[in-house]
Write a protein that holds these residues in place. Structure first.
Motif, PDB file in Angstrom:
ATOM      1  N   ASN A 396       0.806  -1.227   0.000  1.00  0.00           N
ATOM      2  CA  ASN A 396       0.000   0.000   0.000  1.00  0.00           C
ATOM      3  C   ASN A 396       0.838   1.276   0.000  1.00  0.00           C
ATOM      4  O   ASN A 396       0.794   2.062   0.926  1.00  0.00           O
ATOM      5  N   GLN A 397       1.628   1.443  -1.060  1.00  0.00           N
ATOM      6  CA  GLN A 397       2.425   2.660  -1.111  1.00  0.00           C
ATOM      7  C   GLN A 397       2.526   3.232  -2.522  1.00  0.00           C
ATOM      8  O   GLN A 397       2.370   2.511  -3.505  1.00  0.00           O
ATOM      9  N   THR A 398       2.744   4.538  -2.574  1.00  0.00           N
ATOM     10  CA  THR A 398       2.888   5.227  -3.851  1.00  0.00           C
ATOM     11  C   THR A 398       4.373   5.346  -4.163  1.00  0.00           C
ATOM     12  O   THR A 398       5.143   5.835  -3.329  1.00  0.00           O
ATOM     13  N   VAL A 399       4.749   4.870  -5.336  1.00  0.00           N
ATOM     14  CA  VAL A 399       6.172   4.899  -5.700  1.00  0.00           C
ATOM     15  C   VAL A 399       6.336   5.288  -7.163  1.00  0.00           C
ATOM     16  O   VAL A 399       5.418   5.112  -7.971  1.00  0.00           O
ATOM     17  N   THR A 400       7.509   5.822  -7.507  1.00  0.00           N
ATOM     18  CA  THR A 400       7.836   6.080  -8.909  1.00  0.00           C
ATOM     19  C   THR A 400       8.842   5.017  -9.344  1.00  0.00           C
ATOM     20  O   THR A 400       9.892   4.863  -8.720  1.00  0.00           O
TER      21      THR A 400
END
Ligand SMILES: [Zn+2]
Ligand SMILES: [Zn+2]
Length: 422
Positions: A396-400
């Motif tokens: 559950n994480q936002t990453v590039t």
């Protein structure tokens, strides 16, 4: 833009790139081609092409998620099945982690009940196997999430190594007749292109499958088991007779190796009696030299017929290659085309030299999308590497991440584009 539309754009750009070369299979124009269309999610079959250029323009125009061609050669690839004029087929093998139990499967594979009021989930063991009915609600539909990790690939590579060894040393195929590919997902394909195999029918191919899987293999010589009349009919380990070719050679080498490396626990685990284990363990050298090398099977007291059978059975199960048998016996089979994208990963099916099986790294070489990055929200994913870059584990994480990693995670149902979340 939805995540799937974004992936579609990437597939589209890949096939529209003027530098994209489709590596044509041999007898290109005699093959049937099939496409799973990305947007429509529909299968288009029974296509034939006069030239790779014509096929490439179809790829550019229709943008498939998956591209296949027949293992068979036809007179009229576009005709209905029974009017195609079958002229032969390559001998094809598929080794896929979906069919092989792996210990990593428990970690990264999962089924989830699709009943909206239930959503119970559970682990799998690498095989594409869900419960028949949901233990919580009795539902029968499940969403399956699998993953291809280094261990999955190592496992399928090991099975491929055994198969290649059989094809070269037992069947006598030359290296240039064997084509080895990473499948683009969780395993390997082997295509045998040789005049002698082309005309084999399903039954003949089934015989080859049986050989590879050790089905119907006699572990000892029955003729020698029969005793003359009047004598006690006790089976003697003299009944064994292993020669120096085929499965006999495999068993002999495998048994030596197993005994040389085994611990007492290994021996107990395969069901050998306590006395047998003690004797075997104490007299390893005599057993290896006298019994196996010189084939005087009954010369070590306490290591008898039962023991040899258990060892041989165990070794057989280690030496077989776990192929997907249905693929090999089907003479009309469609197989993923070399040099095309896999719709579940965005990785390429890609050929490599037989000799490079152990050094070829699919997570390096099969990466198609080499430019750009994307911001995604990952629900969960184990750690993985692509082109030397390590990603995750994510929860559950936002990453590039790189485009290739984003495409893989989206197609695997593990992530969405960040902009879609807003
Ligand atoms: Zn349920
Ligand atoms: Zn795995």
């Amino acid at each position: 833009m939805s995540s799937r539309e974004w992936v579609y754009e990437k597939f589209s750009a890949f096939y529209k790139d003027p530098s994209y070369k489709f590596p044509p299979p041999t007898a290109f124009s005699q093959r049937e081609y099939a496409f799973l269309l990305f947007k429509e999610r529909a299968m288009v079959r029974h296509k034939g092409f006069a030239s790779p250029t014509a096929l490439r323009s179809t790829l550019r125009g229709r943008i498939p998620s998956d591209v296949y061609h027949s293992c068979a050669y036809y007179e009229n690839p576009e005709a209905e099945m029974d009017k195609k004029g079958w002229q032969g087929a390559d001998l094809v093998f598929d080794i896929d982690a979906d069919h092989i139990p792996t210990s990593c499967g428990k970690i990264h594979d999962e089924w989830k009940c699709t009943n909206p009021d239930c959503k119970v989930s559970g682990g799998m063991d690498g095989r594409d196997i869900t419960p028949e009915v949901c233990p919580a609600c009795g539902g029968v539909k499940f969403e399956v999430k699998t993953w291809a990790c280094e261990e999955c690939i190592d496992t399928t590579r090991g099975e491929t190594r055994k198969l290649l060894d059989m094809l070269q040393n037992d069947f006598g195929f030359a290296e240039h007749e064997l084509h080895t590919y990473f499948s683009g997902h969780r395993g390997y394909h082997i295509h045998v292109e040789n005049q002698a195999v082309q005309s084999l029918d399903t039954m003949a191919r089934k015989e080859i499958v049986d050989y590879v899987c050790g089905i119907g293999l006699e572990l000892f010589d029955k003729k020698r088991k029969k005793k003359p009349k009047g004598k006690k009919s006790k089976t003697s380990s003299r009944a064994f007779s292993l020669g120096d070719y085929g499965w006999n050679r495999r068993l002999k080498i495998g048994m030596s190796k197993f005994i040389a490396e085994s611990t007492k626990d290994d021996l107990r685990e395969i069901g050998i009696s306590k006395r047998g284990v003690d004797v075997l363990y104490k007299s390893k050298d005599a057993v290896l030299h006298r019994c196996i090398e010189e084939e005087r099977w009954d010369t070590v007291k306490g290591v008898g017929f039962e023991t040899w059978m258990r060892i041989a059975e165990h070794v057989k199960n280690r030496e077989i290659s776990q192929i997907d048998t249905v693929v090999t016996t089907d003479v009309h089979r469609l197989i993923r085309a070399n040099g095309t994208l896999h719709g579940k990963t965005g990785l390429l099916k890609i050929e490599f030299p037989v000799k490079q099986l152990d050094t070829f790294d699919p997570f390096e070489e099969a990466v198609a999308f080499k430019k750009g990055t994307a911001q995604i929200v990952v629900s969960n994913a184990p750690q993985f590497s692509l082109r030397g870059e390590t990603f995750g584990p994510y929860k559950n994480q936002t990453v590039t991440v790189s485009t290739a990693a984003a495409v893989l995670l989206i197609l695997k149902g593990r992530a969405k584009l960040a902009e879609e979340q807003h």
